[in-house]
Design a protein around this motif. Structure first.
Motif, mmCIF file in Angstrom:
data_model
loop_
_atom_site.group_PDB
_atom_site.id
_atom_site.type_symbol
_atom_site.label_atom_id
_atom_site.label_comp_id
_atom_site.label_asym_id
_atom_site.label_seq_id
_atom_site.Cartn_x
_atom_site.Cartn_y
_atom_site.Cartn_z
ATOM 1 N N VAL A 71 0.857 -1.188 0.000
ATOM 2 C CA VAL A 71 0.000 0.000 0.000
ATOM 3 C C VAL A 71 0.889 1.232 0.000
ATOM 4 O O VAL A 71 1.817 1.347 0.814
ATOM 5 C CB VAL A 71 -0.911 0.014 1.246
ATOM 6 N N MET A 72 0.619 2.156 -0.915
ATOM 7 C CA MET A 72 1.358 3.418 -0.989
ATOM 8 C C MET A 72 0.507 4.534 -0.410
ATOM 9 O O MET A 72 -0.634 4.730 -0.826
ATOM 10 C CB MET A 72 1.731 3.745 -2.428
ATOM 11 N N TRP A 73 1.065 5.265 0.542
ATOM 12 C CA TRP A 73 0.385 6.421 1.138
ATOM 13 C C TRP A 73 1.071 7.661 0.607
ATOM 14 O O TRP A 73 2.265 7.885 0.866
ATOM 15 C CB TRP A 73 0.457 6.350 2.662
ATOM 16 N N ILE A 74 0.332 8.466 -0.179
ATOM 17 C CA ILE A 74 0.921 9.571 -0.924
ATOM 18 C C ILE A 74 0.257 10.880 -0.505
ATOM 19 O O ILE A 74 -0.889 11.158 -0.871
ATOM 20 C CB ILE A 74 0.753 9.356 -2.442
ATOM 21 N N PRO A 75 0.936 11.703 0.283
ATOM 22 C CA PRO A 75 0.341 12.961 0.739
ATOM 23 C C PRO A 75 0.461 14.059 -0.322
ATOM 24 O O PRO A 75 1.414 14.086 -1.103
ATOM 25 C CB PRO A 75 1.176 13.314 1.971
ATOM 26 N N VAL A 76 -0.502 14.944 -0.335
ATOM 27 C CA VAL A 76 -0.404 16.135 -1.189
ATOM 28 C C VAL A 76 -0.288 17.400 -0.341
ATOM 29 O O VAL A 76 -0.288 18.508 -0.875
ATOM 30 C CB VAL A 76 -1.599 16.242 -2.160
ATOM 31 N N ASP A 77 -0.177 17.221 0.967
ATOM 32 C CA ASP A 77 0.054 18.320 1.910
ATOM 33 C C ASP A 77 1.203 17.918 2.834
ATOM 34 O O ASP A 77 1.423 16.730 3.074
ATOM 35 C CB ASP A 77 -1.192 18.575 2.777
ATOM 36 N N ILE A 141 5.100 6.846 1.161
ATOM 37 C CA ILE A 141 5.385 5.836 2.177
ATOM 38 C C ILE A 141 4.725 4.539 1.726
ATOM 39 O O ILE A 141 3.551 4.521 1.354
ATOM 40 C CB ILE A 141 4.847 6.242 3.560
ATOM 41 N N VAL A 142 5.490 3.449 1.749
ATOM 42 C CA VAL A 142 4.973 2.155 1.310
ATOM 43 C C VAL A 142 4.987 1.193 2.486
ATOM 44 O O VAL A 142 5.999 1.078 3.189
ATOM 45 C CB VAL A 142 5.812 1.567 0.166
#
Length: 215
Positions: A71-77, A141-142
């Motif tokens: 699972v990739m957690w990709i923030p835009v902030d 973050i993976v």
């Protein structure tokens, strides 16, 4: 005008999800010869949101079995601990256990959910090896889909906390019915237990053979 803008954003998100760097990164981490896209989700926490995301394990929310899923957690902030950045129980994906999925805001299990009860991590944070990483837009973050993780509320005064979660699966993943899992109403087909992921709902987004041919 607004509809056109939304459609363009959705096309760009689809392009990034299926043709961006995620599939190749997933293949390298999973050691897989093929990668299927499994799903996505968008998370938003407004400033001064008190509710935390209870610690949980993604695996028992997904109707799949096997080891090769990330699972990739990709923030835009930009997100810090104050703003509700992800927190992980280090090494928890290696314990071989499947834990009851909860309702996210508390440890109350989903109705009919199976699995072991999750330890009371929120109530005993200092007793566990919890790690987190402050992030900026562009960071990724993976985590393995069996990693136990959660997040605090967004206690910042002005900063919205937005992030995308992208899920990718490798060679050994097979479909497995979990009646308590959240329904995926957008899916167009129903696989049988033991089937590999296939079809338009789970497109192949990377293969080692194609990568070698393109090199």
């Amino acid at each position: 005008m607004l509809r056109s803008k939304i459609d363009n954003l959705l096309r760009e998100f689809r392009r990034f999800t299926l043709n961006g760097p995620g599939p190749e990164i997933s293949a390298a981490l999973l050691g897989s010869a093929q990668v299927n896209f499994f799903g996505d989700q968008i998370f938003v926490k407004e400033p001064q949101t008190r509710e935390r995301t209870a610690f949980h394990q993604d695996a028992t929310y997904f109707e799949i079995a096997g080891d090769q899923c990330c699972v990739m957690w990709i923030p835009v902030d930009p997100v810090t601990l104050e703003g509700g950045v992800m927190q992980y129980l280090r090494g928890s994906h290696r314990d071989g256990k499947l834990y009851q999925p909860n309702v996210f805001v508390t440890q109350t299990p989903l109705p009919g959910a199976q699995g072991e009860p999750l330890p009371d991590i929120e109530g005993h944070m200092s007793d566990h090896d919890i790690v987190h990483f402050d992030v900026e837009p562009g960071d990724v973050i993976v985590h393995h889909y069996r990693t136990i993780h959660g997040a605090g509320g967004n206690h910042s005064r002005y900063q919205v906390r937005r992030a995308a979660s992208l899920r990718y699966c490798g060679d050994d993943i097979r479909f497995e019915t979990r009646p308590w899992a959240p329904k995926q109403l957008h899916h167009t087909q129903r696989l049988n237990d033991g089937d590999p992921l296939s079809g338009p709902d789970f497109p192949v987004v990377w293969t080692r053979r194609r990568a070698q041919e393109a090199a």
